[in-house]
Design a protein around this motif. Structure first.
Motif, mmCIF file in Angstrom:
data_model
loop_
_atom_site.group_PDB
_atom_site.id
_atom_site.type_symbol
_atom_site.label_atom_id
_atom_site.label_comp_id
_atom_site.label_asym_id
_atom_site.label_seq_id
_atom_site.Cartn_x
_atom_site.Cartn_y
_atom_site.Cartn_z
ATOM 1 N N PHE A 9 -16.143 9.566 13.142
ATOM 2 C CA PHE A 9 -16.672 8.204 13.139
ATOM 3 C C PHE A 9 -16.237 7.483 14.408
ATOM 4 C CE2 PHE A 9 -17.104 9.533 8.854
ATOM 5 C CZ PHE A 9 -18.236 8.884 8.400
ATOM 6 N N ASP A 10 -17.094 6.583 14.883
ATOM 7 C CA ASP A 10 -16.844 5.866 16.135
ATOM 8 C C ASP A 10 -16.008 4.611 15.973
ATOM 9 O OD1 ASP A 10 -18.402 7.705 17.551
ATOM 10 O OD2 ASP A 10 -20.233 6.545 17.243
ATOM 11 N N SER A 11 -16.032 4.019 14.780
ATOM 12 C CA SER A 11 -15.333 2.744 14.614
ATOM 13 C C SER A 11 -14.989 2.505 13.152
ATOM 14 C CB SER A 11 -16.204 1.588 15.114
ATOM 15 O OG SER A 11 -17.328 1.419 14.271
ATOM 16 N N PHE A 93 -3.517 11.942 0.666
ATOM 17 C CA PHE A 93 -3.498 11.766 2.124
ATOM 18 C C PHE A 93 -3.167 10.319 2.478
ATOM 19 C CE2 PHE A 93 -5.585 10.538 6.044
ATOM 20 C CZ PHE A 93 -5.140 11.508 6.933
ATOM 21 N N HIS A 94 -3.802 9.379 1.797
ATOM 22 C CA HIS A 94 -3.583 7.952 2.078
ATOM 23 C C HIS A 94 -2.119 7.552 1.880
ATOM 24 C CE1 HIS A 94 -4.259 3.699 2.409
ATOM 25 N NE2 HIS A 94 -3.817 3.503 1.182
ATOM 26 N N ARG A 95 -1.479 8.104 0.877
ATOM 27 C CA ARG A 95 -0.066 7.771 0.632
ATOM 28 C C ARG A 95 0.817 8.220 1.789
ATOM 29 N NH1 ARG A 95 -1.727 9.220 -4.582
ATOM 30 N NH2 ARG A 95 -0.864 11.325 -4.421
ATOM 31 N N ARG A 96 0.393 9.206 2.546
ATOM 32 C CA ARG A 96 1.176 9.696 3.691
ATOM 33 C C ARG A 96 0.833 8.970 4.991
ATOM 34 N NH1 ARG A 96 -1.015 14.671 1.945
ATOM 35 N NH2 ARG A 96 -1.982 14.959 3.989
ATOM 36 N N ARG A 106 -7.475 6.872 10.847
ATOM 37 C CA ARG A 106 -7.041 7.547 9.616
ATOM 38 C C ARG A 106 -8.149 8.418 9.050
ATOM 39 N NH1 ARG A 106 -5.553 2.713 6.201
ATOM 40 N NH2 ARG A 106 -6.396 1.486 7.897
ATOM 41 N N VAL A 107 -9.373 7.909 9.039
ATOM 42 C CA VAL A 107 -10.503 8.683 8.518
ATOM 43 C C VAL A 107 -10.723 9.936 9.357
ATOM 44 C CG1 VAL A 107 -13.026 8.681 8.257
ATOM 45 C CG2 VAL A 107 -11.655 6.785 7.348
ATOM 46 N N ASN A 108 -10.700 9.800 10.670
ATOM 47 C CA ASN A 108 -10.950 10.956 11.526
ATOM 48 C C ASN A 108 -9.840 12.002 11.414
ATOM 49 O OD1 ASN A 108 -13.466 10.112 12.386
ATOM 50 N ND2 ASN A 108 -12.646 9.018 14.150
ATOM 51 N N VAL A 109 -8.600 11.570 11.214
ATOM 52 C CA VAL A 109 -7.518 12.534 10.971
ATOM 53 C C VAL A 109 -7.742 13.217 9.624
ATOM 54 C CG1 VAL A 109 -5.037 12.780 10.523
ATOM 55 C CG2 VAL A 109 -5.826 11.438 12.476
ATOM 56 N N LEU A 110 -8.135 12.456 8.612
ATOM 57 C CA LEU A 110 -8.415 13.034 7.301
ATOM 58 C C LEU A 110 -9.488 14.115 7.394
ATOM 59 C CD1 LEU A 110 -8.394 13.238 4.200
ATOM 60 C CD2 LEU A 110 -9.836 11.173 4.155
#
Length: 149
Positions: A9-11, A93-96, A106-110
């Motif tokens: 995602f870009d943004s 994942f979000h808790r970390r 965060r989304v792109n790392v996920l």
């Protein structure tokens, strides 16, 4: 499994807009990709505490599928066990995560993490079990390994 390149995602605005369109049942069918599923789920966990994934996400996805012309049947549309598996993984994942990072980061790392991978549910379910009619209709117990808590 087919090798797919990950579409980042870009943004943060793009992630939020995707999630909002999902909730409003106005996301075009062609935009409802694997990455969109994962990103929308993360946005819901991270920024929409008023929405309970376990209770609300199945209805959100079913309504979206209906609006996009995807039938929710025993062979297409909403899949209860896959949805549950990703919801559990995305929440773990979000808790970390470092909440001070932008949403898009965060989304792109996920999307590159195990919890965002296309084969994530197969860590916990056999292919036969996961793709059964029973697993599509309702959440079933894992038969390969325990889901994260």
């Amino acid at each position: 499994m087919t090798d797919h390149s990950i579409r980042s995602f870009d943004s943060s605005t793009a992630v939020r807009h995707l999630g909002e369109r999902l909730i409003a049942s106005c996301l075009p069918r062609e935009e409802w990709t694997h990455e969109a599923h994962v990103a929308a789920c993360y946005w819901l966990v991270a920024e929409r505490p008023d929405i309970c994934l376990a209770n609300d996400l199945p209805g959100i996805i079913r309504r979206h599928n209906d609006s996009a012309g995807t039938p929710n049947t025993d062979s297409s549309g909403f899949h209860a066990t896959i949805t549950h598996c990703y919801a559990v993984g995305v929440a773990a994942f979000h808790r970390r995560c470092d909440g001070s990072q932008p949403l898009v980061d965060r989304v792109n790392v996920l999307l590159t993490a195990p919890e965002g991978a296309r084969n994530w549910p197969l860590h916990f379910y056999s292919r036969e079990s996961l793709f059964s009619v029973e697993a599509r209709r309702a959440v079933i117990l894992p038969d390969v390994g325990a889901l994260p808590e």
